[in-house]
Design a protein around this motif. Structure first.
Motif, PDB file in Angstrom:
ATOM      1  N   ASP A   1      -0.662  11.121  -2.700  1.00  0.00           N
ATOM      2  CA  ASP A   1      -0.621  10.947  -4.155  1.00  0.00           C
ATOM      3  C   ASP A   1       0.736  10.434  -4.619  1.00  0.00           C
ATOM      4  O   ASP A   1       0.823   9.489  -5.403  1.00  0.00           O
ATOM      5  CB  ASP A   1      -0.947  12.268  -4.865  1.00  0.00           C
ATOM      6  CG  ASP A   1      -2.371  12.722  -4.599  1.00  0.00           C
ATOM      7  OD1 ASP A   1      -3.285  11.910  -4.816  1.00  0.00           O
ATOM      8  OD2 ASP A   1      -2.567  13.865  -4.172  1.00  0.00           O
ATOM      9  N   ARG A   2       1.797  11.075  -4.125  1.00  0.00           N
ATOM     10  CA  ARG A   2       3.142  10.632  -4.526  1.00  0.00           C
ATOM     11  C   ARG A   2       3.447   9.249  -3.971  1.00  0.00           C
ATOM     12  O   ARG A   2       4.088   8.430  -4.637  1.00  0.00           O
ATOM     13  CB  ARG A   2       4.189  11.644  -4.046  1.00  0.00           C
ATOM     14  CG  ARG A   2       4.254  12.896  -4.893  1.00  0.00           C
ATOM     15  CD  ARG A   2       5.223  13.907  -4.315  1.00  0.00           C
ATOM     16  NE  ARG A   2       6.596  13.427  -4.271  1.00  0.00           N
ATOM     17  CZ  ARG A   2       7.446  13.506  -5.292  1.00  0.00           C
ATOM     18  NH1 ARG A   2       7.060  14.004  -6.451  1.00  0.00           N
ATOM     19  NH2 ARG A   2       8.691  13.080  -5.161  1.00  0.00           N
ATOM     20  N   ALA A   3       3.008   8.973  -2.748  1.00  0.00           N
ATOM     21  CA  ALA A   3       3.271   7.662  -2.151  1.00  0.00           C
ATOM     22  C   ALA A   3       2.644   6.556  -2.988  1.00  0.00           C
ATOM     23  O   ALA A   3       3.303   5.540  -3.294  1.00  0.00           O
ATOM     24  CB  ALA A   3       2.740   7.617  -0.722  1.00  0.00           C
ATOM     25  N   LYS A   4       1.390   6.733  -3.380  1.00  0.00           N
ATOM     26  CA  LYS A   4       0.711   5.714  -4.185  1.00  0.00           C
ATOM     27  C   LYS A   4       1.310   5.621  -5.576  1.00  0.00           C
ATOM     28  O   LYS A   4       1.497   4.524  -6.119  1.00  0.00           O
ATOM     29  CB  LYS A   4      -0.789   6.007  -4.277  1.00  0.00           C
ATOM     30  CG  LYS A   4      -1.566   4.900  -5.002  1.00  0.00           C
ATOM     31  CD  LYS A   4      -3.040   5.180  -5.052  1.00  0.00           C
ATOM     32  CE  LYS A   4      -3.803   3.984  -5.628  1.00  0.00           C
ATOM     33  NZ  LYS A   4      -3.258   3.520  -6.913  1.00  0.00           N
ATOM     34  N   TYR A   5       1.608   6.771  -6.171  1.00  0.00           N
ATOM     35  CA  TYR A   5       2.147   6.801  -7.526  1.00  0.00           C
ATOM     36  C   TYR A   5       3.447   5.991  -7.600  1.00  0.00           C
ATOM     37  O   TYR A   5       3.608   5.119  -8.461  1.00  0.00           O
ATOM     38  CB  TYR A   5       2.398   8.250  -7.939  1.00  0.00           C
ATOM     39  CG  TYR A   5       3.015   8.422  -9.306  1.00  0.00           C
ATOM     40  CD1 TYR A   5       2.238   8.394 -10.455  1.00  0.00           C
ATOM     41  CD2 TYR A   5       4.386   8.635  -9.446  1.00  0.00           C
ATOM     42  CE1 TYR A   5       2.799   8.563 -11.706  1.00  0.00           C
ATOM     43  CE2 TYR A   5       4.964   8.800 -10.689  1.00  0.00           C
ATOM     44  CZ  TYR A   5       4.171   8.770 -11.818  1.00  0.00           C
ATOM     45  OH  TYR A   5       4.733   8.940 -13.051  1.00  0.00           O
ATOM     46  N   PHE A   6       4.378   6.262  -6.700  1.00  0.00           N
ATOM     47  CA  PHE A   6       5.670   5.580  -6.762  1.00  0.00           C
ATOM     48  C   PHE A   6       5.597   4.148  -6.233  1.00  0.00           C
ATOM     49  O   PHE A   6       6.344   3.273  -6.673  1.00  0.00           O
ATOM     50  CB  PHE A   6       6.740   6.389  -6.019  1.00  0.00           C
ATOM     51  CG  PHE A   6       7.172   7.617  -6.759  1.00  0.00           C
ATOM     52  CD1 PHE A   6       7.741   7.517  -8.019  1.00  0.00           C
ATOM     53  CD2 PHE A   6       6.973   8.869  -6.225  1.00  0.00           C
ATOM     54  CE1 PHE A   6       8.119   8.651  -8.725  1.00  0.00           C
ATOM     55  CE2 PHE A   6       7.346  10.010  -6.915  1.00  0.00           C
ATOM     56  CZ  PHE A   6       7.913   9.902  -8.166  1.00  0.00           C
ATOM     57  N   ALA A   7       4.690   3.893  -5.286  1.00  0.00           N
ATOM     58  CA  ALA A   7       4.504   2.514  -4.821  1.00  0.00           C
ATOM     59  C   ALA A   7       4.033   1.635  -5.980  1.00  0.00           C
ATOM     60  O   ALA A   7       4.515   0.512  -6.165  1.00  0.00           O
ATOM     61  CB  ALA A   7       3.506   2.473  -3.666  1.00  0.00           C
ATOM     62  N   ASP A   8       3.092   2.148  -6.768  1.00  0.00           N
ATOM     63  CA  ASP A   8       2.595   1.394  -7.919  1.00  0.00           C
ATOM     64  C   ASP A   8       3.693   1.210  -8.968  1.00  0.00           C
ATOM     65  O   ASP A   8       3.817   0.136  -9.576  1.00  0.00           O
ATOM     66  CB  ASP A   8       1.395   2.111  -8.553  1.00  0.00           C
ATOM     67  CG  ASP A   8       0.153   2.056  -7.680  1.00  0.00           C
ATOM     68  OD1 ASP A   8       0.128   1.235  -6.737  1.00  0.00           O
ATOM     69  OD2 ASP A   8      -0.790   2.838  -7.932  1.00  0.00           O
ATOM     70  N   GLU A   9       4.484   2.258  -9.198  1.00  0.00           N
ATOM     71  CA  GLU A   9       5.582   2.155 -10.161  1.00  0.00           C
ATOM     72  C   GLU A   9       6.592   1.091  -9.726  1.00  0.00           C
ATOM     73  O   GLU A   9       7.028   0.263 -10.527  1.00  0.00           O
ATOM     74  CB  GLU A   9       6.291   3.507 -10.285  1.00  0.00           C
ATOM     75  CG  GLU A   9       5.535   4.535 -11.094  1.00  0.00           C
ATOM     76  CD  GLU A   9       5.633   4.260 -12.582  1.00  0.00           C
ATOM     77  OE1 GLU A   9       6.740   4.261 -13.124  1.00  0.00           O
ATOM     78  OE2 GLU A   9       4.579   4.015 -13.190  1.00  0.00           O
TER      79      GLU A   9
END
Length: 314
Positions: A141-149
């Motif tokens: 979840d954190r990996a995708k969240y910050f990758a998208d940001e």
């Protein structure tokens, strides 16, 4: 001018980046000349059915690139192509290639707007393909969240990777990003592969800190995350900020939340809130990317892109 701009909500390229790319092309090609006043951010946003802040962000980046400047009530004015690039052999050669390609496309029956849209899409795809960037975190979840940001800030695709779920040797990357909490571990994974590994700062939103600091004396704050490592990391960072009433939760039973005034959950997994709703006050730990880190990543990406373009055989 707004008729020249087309945006796609289905593209993985952020809309503000699509506007920047297209306006840059119009300015560099001379279609928008120095002294030309761009429509206000509100007017262009209304014509494209966008949020005004999206257009304002695009104009701001064009200003940082030196292509436009804000003159207050005089509006946003085109400065013109970047001097060094506008007169460079590479720029002239690129213009000749695009001129030939554009004429061939028009001869095939495509309209000018169709040719522009196609060229813009191809240019953005070529730019994305030029660099491979990954972001590494300890859960999906954190990996995708910050990758998208990060993708939104740098205008390039960023691949999320989860520690323990990939083989570094199989992940070709020009640049690997991670938080400082995992920097040493991630650098060790890519050691010897010639890949740049850069740490970025992820800070709690000021709203989160204000709410936690408002907890009365004698009451405590609970931290509940997907992994204990993350929860401990958040607890330690808050403790270092002077908050000493923070504890890591092992569950969500009555005995776990007894004595708590507030429970903090990750902003990227809001569904956790439903388990505690009505029993204790819950807030999401609103993480934000540090502005200085974003600027630094953009500089690193720019340097890598320039180096890769100049490298023989690239």
């Amino acid at each position: 001018m707004d008729n020249h701009i087309q945006v796609s909500r289905d593209s993985d390229v952020p809309i503000f980046r699509q506007i920047v790319t297209q306006l840059s092309f119009l300015i560099e090609s001379g279609d928008l000349r120095g002294g030309h006043v761009l429509p206000s951010a509100r007017l262009l946003a209304d014509n494209l059915n966008l949020n005004r802040n999206t257009v304002a962000r695009a104009y701001s980046e064009l200003g940082e690139l030196g292509l436009v400047e804000s003159r207050g009530r005089g509006g946003t004015v085109v400065v013109g192509p970047r001097g060094a690039r506008a007169g460079s052999p590479a720029h002239d050669r690129a213009q000749a290639i695009l001129d030939e390609a554009a004429r061939a496309c028009v001869a095939l029956g495509l309209s000018a707007s169709e040719v522009q849209s196609l060229m813009t899409a191809l240019a953005m795809r070529a730019e994305r393909d030029l660099l491979t960037i990954s972001f590494v975190e300890c859960n999906a979840d954190r990996a995708k969240y910050f990758a998208d940001e990060l993708a939104g800030h740098i205008g390039l695709a960023v691949k999320p990777l989860v520690l323990g779920e990939f083989e570094p040797a199989e992940e070709e990357a020009d640049l690997v990003l991670t938080t400082f909490f995992h920097l040493a571990e991630v650098r060790g994974l890519w050691r010897g592969q010639g890949t740049d590994v850069v740490g970025i700062v992820v800070a709690p939103h000021v709203r989160t800190l204000v709410e936690i600091a408002s907890v009365p004396a004698g009451r405590a704050v609970g931290i509940w995350y997907s992994t204990e490592d993350q929860a401990v990391s958040i607890r330690d960072s808050l403790t270092q900020s002077g908050l000493d009433n923070v504890r890591v939760l092992q569950g969500t039973g009555e005995e776990d939340i007894d004595g708590l005034d507030l429970v903090v959950i990750p902003s990227e997994v809001p569904e956790l809130k439903s388990r505690l709703d009505g029993r204790v006050r819950v807030i999401e730990f609103g993480n934000v990317l540090d502005a200085a880190s974003i600027r630094m990543v953009n500089e690193v990406v720019g340097d890598l892109r320039a180096a890769k373009v100049q490298r023989p055989g690239a």
